[in-house]
Design a protein around this motif. Structure first.
Motif, PDB file in Angstrom:
ATOM      1  N   LYS A  76      -2.023   4.429 -15.995  1.00  0.00           N
ATOM      2  CA  LYS A  76      -2.126   3.787 -14.685  1.00  0.00           C
ATOM      3  C   LYS A  76      -1.122   4.441 -13.750  1.00  0.00           C
ATOM      4  N   LEU A  77      -1.475   4.487 -12.458  1.00  0.00           N
ATOM      5  CA  LEU A  77      -0.571   5.044 -11.466  1.00  0.00           C
ATOM      6  C   LEU A  77       0.431   3.993 -11.033  1.00  0.00           C
ATOM      7  N   GLY A  78       1.626   4.430 -10.728  1.00  0.00           N
ATOM      8  CA  GLY A  78       2.677   3.564 -10.204  1.00  0.00           C
ATOM      9  C   GLY A  78       3.501   4.357  -9.224  1.00  0.00           C
ATOM     10  N   ILE A  79       4.544   3.750  -8.706  1.00  0.00           N
ATOM     11  CA  ILE A  79       5.428   4.453  -7.786  1.00  0.00           C
ATOM     12  C   ILE A  79       6.874   4.158  -8.138  1.00  0.00           C
ATOM     13  N   ARG A  80       7.690   5.195  -8.125  1.00  0.00           N
ATOM     14  CA  ARG A  80       9.133   5.060  -8.322  1.00  0.00           C
ATOM     15  C   ARG A  80       9.756   5.143  -6.936  1.00  0.00           C
ATOM     16  N   LEU A  81      10.458   4.082  -6.528  1.00  0.00           N
ATOM     17  CA  LEU A  81      11.083   4.075  -5.210  1.00  0.00           C
ATOM     18  C   LEU A  81      12.282   5.015  -5.207  1.00  0.00           C
TER      19      LEU A  81
ATOM     20  N   THR B  28       0.842  -1.195   0.000  1.00  0.00           N
ATOM     21  CA  THR B  28       0.000   0.000   0.000  1.00  0.00           C
ATOM     22  C   THR B  28       0.876   1.243   0.000  1.00  0.00           C
ATOM     23  N   LEU B  29       0.325   2.319  -0.528  1.00  0.00           N
ATOM     24  CA  LEU B  29       1.015   3.608  -0.566  1.00  0.00           C
ATOM     25  C   LEU B  29       0.250   4.577   0.310  1.00  0.00           C
ATOM     26  N   GLU B  30       0.959   5.254   1.186  1.00  0.00           N
ATOM     27  CA  GLU B  30       0.316   6.204   2.074  1.00  0.00           C
ATOM     28  C   GLU B  30       0.654   7.608   1.620  1.00  0.00           C
ATOM     29  N   VAL B  31      -0.359   8.324   1.140  1.00  0.00           N
ATOM     30  CA  VAL B  31      -0.193   9.692   0.653  1.00  0.00           C
ATOM     31  C   VAL B  31      -0.104  10.654   1.830  1.00  0.00           C
ATOM     32  N   GLY B  32      -0.870  10.397   2.854  1.00  0.00           N
ATOM     33  CA  GLY B  32      -0.905  11.259   4.025  1.00  0.00           C
ATOM     34  C   GLY B  32      -2.115  10.914   4.851  1.00  0.00           C
ATOM     35  N   GLY B  33      -2.332  11.636   5.892  1.00  0.00           N
ATOM     36  CA  GLY B  33      -3.470  11.373   6.761  1.00  0.00           C
ATOM     37  C   GLY B  33      -3.975  12.656   7.379  1.00  0.00           C
ATOM     38  N   SER B  34      -5.078  12.525   8.083  1.00  0.00           N
ATOM     39  CA  SER B  34      -5.674  13.679   8.740  1.00  0.00           C
ATOM     40  C   SER B  34      -6.477  13.191   9.934  1.00  0.00           C
ATOM     41  N   ASP B  35      -6.368  13.885  11.050  1.00  0.00           N
ATOM     42  CA  ASP B  35      -7.179  13.579  12.231  1.00  0.00           C
ATOM     43  C   ASP B  35      -8.336  14.557  12.254  1.00  0.00           C
TER      44      ASP B  35
ATOM     45  N   THR C 202       3.921  -2.387   7.280  1.00  0.00           N
ATOM     46  CA  THR C 202       5.266  -2.035   7.725  1.00  0.00           C
ATOM     47  C   THR C 202       5.940  -1.176   6.667  1.00  0.00           C
ATOM     48  N   LEU C 203       6.486  -0.042   7.082  1.00  0.00           N
ATOM     49  CA  LEU C 203       7.174   0.861   6.162  1.00  0.00           C
ATOM     50  C   LEU C 203       8.409   0.177   5.596  1.00  0.00           C
ATOM     51  N   ILE C 204       8.494   0.081   4.258  1.00  0.00           N
ATOM     52  CA  ILE C 204       9.655  -0.551   3.637  1.00  0.00           C
ATOM     53  C   ILE C 204      10.405   0.393   2.703  1.00  0.00           C
ATOM     54  N   ALA C 205       9.722   1.453   2.213  1.00  0.00           N
ATOM     55  CA  ALA C 205      10.376   2.360   1.270  1.00  0.00           C
ATOM     56  C   ALA C 205       9.589   3.665   1.188  1.00  0.00           C
ATOM     57  N   ARG C 206      10.163   4.610   0.461  1.00  0.00           N
ATOM     58  CA  ARG C 206       9.482   5.874   0.138  1.00  0.00           C
ATOM     59  C   ARG C 206       9.641   6.099  -1.354  1.00  0.00           C
ATOM     60  N   GLY C 207       8.693   6.813  -1.960  1.00  0.00           N
ATOM     61  CA  GLY C 207       8.775   7.025  -3.391  1.00  0.00           C
ATOM     62  C   GLY C 207       7.857   8.115  -3.878  1.00  0.00           C
ATOM     63  N   GLU C 208       7.821   8.249  -5.198  1.00  0.00           N
ATOM     64  CA  GLU C 208       6.997   9.284  -5.831  1.00  0.00           C
ATOM     65  C   GLU C 208       6.066   8.634  -6.847  1.00  0.00           C
ATOM     66  N   VAL C 209       4.920   9.257  -7.049  1.00  0.00           N
ATOM     67  CA  VAL C 209       3.920   8.734  -7.975  1.00  0.00           C
ATOM     68  C   VAL C 209       4.359   8.982  -9.404  1.00  0.00           C
ATOM     69  N   VAL C 210       4.155   7.977 -10.263  1.00  0.00           N
ATOM     70  CA  VAL C 210       4.408   8.113 -11.696  1.00  0.00           C
ATOM     71  C   VAL C 210       3.182   7.588 -12.443  1.00  0.00           C
ATOM     72  N   VAL C 211       3.019   8.032 -13.681  1.00  0.00           N
ATOM     73  CA  VAL C 211       1.927   7.556 -14.528  1.00  0.00           C
ATOM     74  C   VAL C 211       2.538   6.736 -15.652  1.00  0.00           C
ATOM     75  N   ILE C 212       2.041   5.494 -15.797  1.00  0.00           N
ATOM     76  CA  ILE C 212       2.530   4.591 -16.831  1.00  0.00           C
ATOM     77  C   ILE C 212       1.326   4.090 -17.618  1.00  0.00           C
ATOM     78  N   GLU C 213       1.201   4.539 -18.861  1.00  0.00           N
ATOM     79  CA  GLU C 213       0.094   4.130 -19.729  1.00  0.00           C
ATOM     80  C   GLU C 213      -1.259   4.266 -19.028  1.00  0.00           C
TER      81      GLU C 213
ATOM     82  N   VAL D 161       5.731   3.636   1.341  1.00  0.00           N
ATOM     83  CA  VAL D 161       5.377   2.343   0.748  1.00  0.00           C
ATOM     84  C   VAL D 161       5.362   1.343   1.892  1.00  0.00           C
ATOM     85  N   MET D 162       4.196   0.722   2.095  1.00  0.00           N
ATOM     86  CA  MET D 162       4.012  -0.192   3.213  1.00  0.00           C
ATOM     87  C   MET D 162       3.767  -1.608   2.694  1.00  0.00           C
ATOM     88  N   ALA D 163       4.401  -2.599   3.331  1.00  0.00           N
ATOM     89  CA  ALA D 163       4.145  -4.009   3.033  1.00  0.00           C
ATOM     90  C   ALA D 163       3.507  -4.603   4.276  1.00  0.00           C
ATOM     91  N   ASN D 164       2.252  -5.002   4.151  1.00  0.00           N
ATOM     92  CA  ASN D 164       1.485  -5.518   5.294  1.00  0.00           C
ATOM     93  C   ASN D 164       1.557  -4.573   6.487  1.00  0.00           C
TER      94      ASN D 164
END
Length: 139
Positions: free
Chosen positions: A120-125, A68-75, A107-118, A102-105
């Motif tokens: 569709k959204l993707g992420i570049r680590l 999962t990708l976390e863009v941000g949050g708000s309380d 757990t934070l595993i990486a950070r990245g930026e959003v990219v558009v590929i054909e 970038v979260m795996a189950n």
């Protein structure tokens, strides 16, 4: 449910294989007449044995992980949440252009930026989180 049943069966088969290998290793050591004592505590003994090859990860390579990708949050209070409507804007706790988590189950595993590929959204680590930082986030 079929996938879960299959995973349970695979886990059980793996457990049985490991127990059989432990029993065979203990019997083999006894038959060889070695004078060193053989540890009987199963998988932990193999992990401590420095002469054994590295762990075989092939059994875990097909286990599904939710990315999962976390863009941000708000309380906000429930009162404000219930007043949201189509077109409402919720301010997040991240600045524009800041890397996504970038979260795996969960757990934070990486950070990245959003990219558009054909279309569709993707992420570049841009950064992979260190093992020490991952362990710290679990505490």
């Amino acid at each position: 449910m079929d996938k879960q049943d299959e995973l349970r069966r695979q886990r059980q088969n793996l457990k049985e294989e490991m127990e059989a290998a432990d029993r065979a290793g203990i019997q083999h050591a006894g038959e060889a007449g070695r004078k060193r004592q053989v540890e009987v505590d199963g998988p932990a003994a193999r992990l401590r044995d420095r002469n054994s090859p590295g762990p075989d990860l092939s059994m875990v390579m097909d286990i599904p992980v939710r990315l999962t990708l976390e863009v941000g949050g708000s309380d906000m209070p429930i009162r404000d949440l219930l007043q949201l409507h189509q077109g409402a804007i919720v301010e997040l706790d991240r600045m524009a252009g800041e890397p996504l988590d970038v979260m795996a189950n969960g757990t934070l595993i990486a950070r990245g930026e959003v990219v558009v590929i054909e279309d569709k959204l993707g992420i570049r680590l841009t950064e992979v989180v260190s093992q020490a930082e991952r362990l710290q986030s679990l505490r």
